[in-house]
Design an enzyme around this catalytic site. Sequence first.
Site, PDB file in Angstrom:
ATOM      1  N   SER A  81       1.141  -1.346  -0.061  1.00 28.32           N
ATOM      2  CA  SER A  81      -0.189  -0.047   0.326  1.00 28.32           C
ATOM      3  C   SER A  81       0.952   1.577   0.278  1.00 28.32           C
ATOM      4  O   SER A  81       0.621   2.204  -0.775  1.00 28.32           O
ATOM      5  CB  SER A  81      -1.003  -0.115   1.207  1.00 28.32           C
ATOM      6  N   ASP A 108      -3.700   8.525   7.562  1.00 25.25           N
ATOM      7  CA  ASP A 108      -4.519   7.280   7.998  1.00 25.25           C
ATOM      8  C   ASP A 108      -3.744   6.570   9.312  1.00 25.25           C
ATOM      9  O   ASP A 108      -2.595   7.130   9.810  1.00 25.25           O
ATOM     10  CB  ASP A 108      -5.382   6.097   7.251  1.00 25.25           C
ATOM     11  N   HIS A 131      -0.600   4.989   7.239  1.00 24.98           N
ATOM     12  CA  HIS A 131      -0.093   5.510   5.866  1.00 24.98           C
ATOM     13  C   HIS A 131      -0.030   7.065   5.932  1.00 24.98           C
ATOM     14  O   HIS A 131      -0.711   8.167   6.204  1.00 24.98           O
ATOM     15  CB  HIS A 131      -1.275   5.594   4.658  1.00 24.98           C
TER      16      HIS A 131
END
Length: 362
Positions: free
Chosen positions: A45, A337, A340
């Site tokens: 991610s 978040d 990240h």
Amino acid sequence: MAKSGCYLWMMLILILTNLLSEKKMVEGRNKKGVVVPGIVVFGDSSVDSGNNNHISTILRSDFAPYGRDFEGGKPTGRFSNGKIVTDFISEAFGIKPTIPAYLDPTYNITHFASGVCFASAGTGYDNVTSDLFSVIPLWKELQYYKEYQKKLRDYLGPSKANTTISQFLYVISLGTNDFLENYFLLPTRSSEFSLQDYQNFLARAAEDFVRELYALGARKMSIGGLPPMGCLPLERSSRLVFGGGGECVDKYNRVARDFNAKLMGLVEMMEEELEGIRIVFANPFDVLYDMIQHPSYFGFSNSARACCGTGRFEMGFMCSKMNPFTCYDANKYVFWDAFHPTHKANSIIANHIVQNYLSIFL
């Protein structure tokens, strides 16, 4: 007052340094031409630009407020409020401002010929990690890349495609999920391996992947290190749950440093062993740790909590536009978040990586 003045001067120096380095990179490209015609991305991610939008998994970010500071304010599947590190790297190399996801049907080989992303949020070097969330394992990312090579040869012709393949910069960024979402969370791997043995297992997987890319014609590569994963808001929040003060989890940061040392050793070995390869170890640990420990130096006001929701545990579907606690200005936060970085933090990390590691490819 003196302390505030010191911060201001440090900020001015940081801004001037960034501007001068960017000017130098652009001037270098103008003199030498574009040395790297495109960026090819593998990983999780940290670098997924939207592949998970097109598979059956709960690890998605193709909804608001993700992407709210991206061009057009649209969620793209990037786990950020805006761009991710590889987008900024592509831009710094003068290629294009963003790197498209391979599985996105709105793009085709004409777009992918100058850069493409095969990364999948939630994946790792360990196949067990990708199985946990039904995401694309690293071996499948490589399979997609082989498919892509055929398309590129059809599009450019075999000779030009082979030259382009050797000139691409291959960026590899993963490993955090293997530890935080697999080894330290579930009993399967921790009952099979000691921590040291698991790190060696992952390092061997990284080596095998590099060798396979090399066999397919890749010659310019960057292996990304782990971030200070003990300082991610989600991990710090776990300290609060168990009666701590929300400090960074030192154990996880030590593991990140140890594994990074193994990756660095791998890179040095490959440099000597594989003829014609240029490979670097790109370490984001120190610059992100500095942002977390001294946020005001970089223009942030909060590094312990994230912008989205309460900033403690939300990511993915828990980070939705219905959450009333999401901040208004993500530029004040290191993290978007609980896992990240923000668009702004990603730009600083990318600038550090380009200046300190990838500049040999410019």
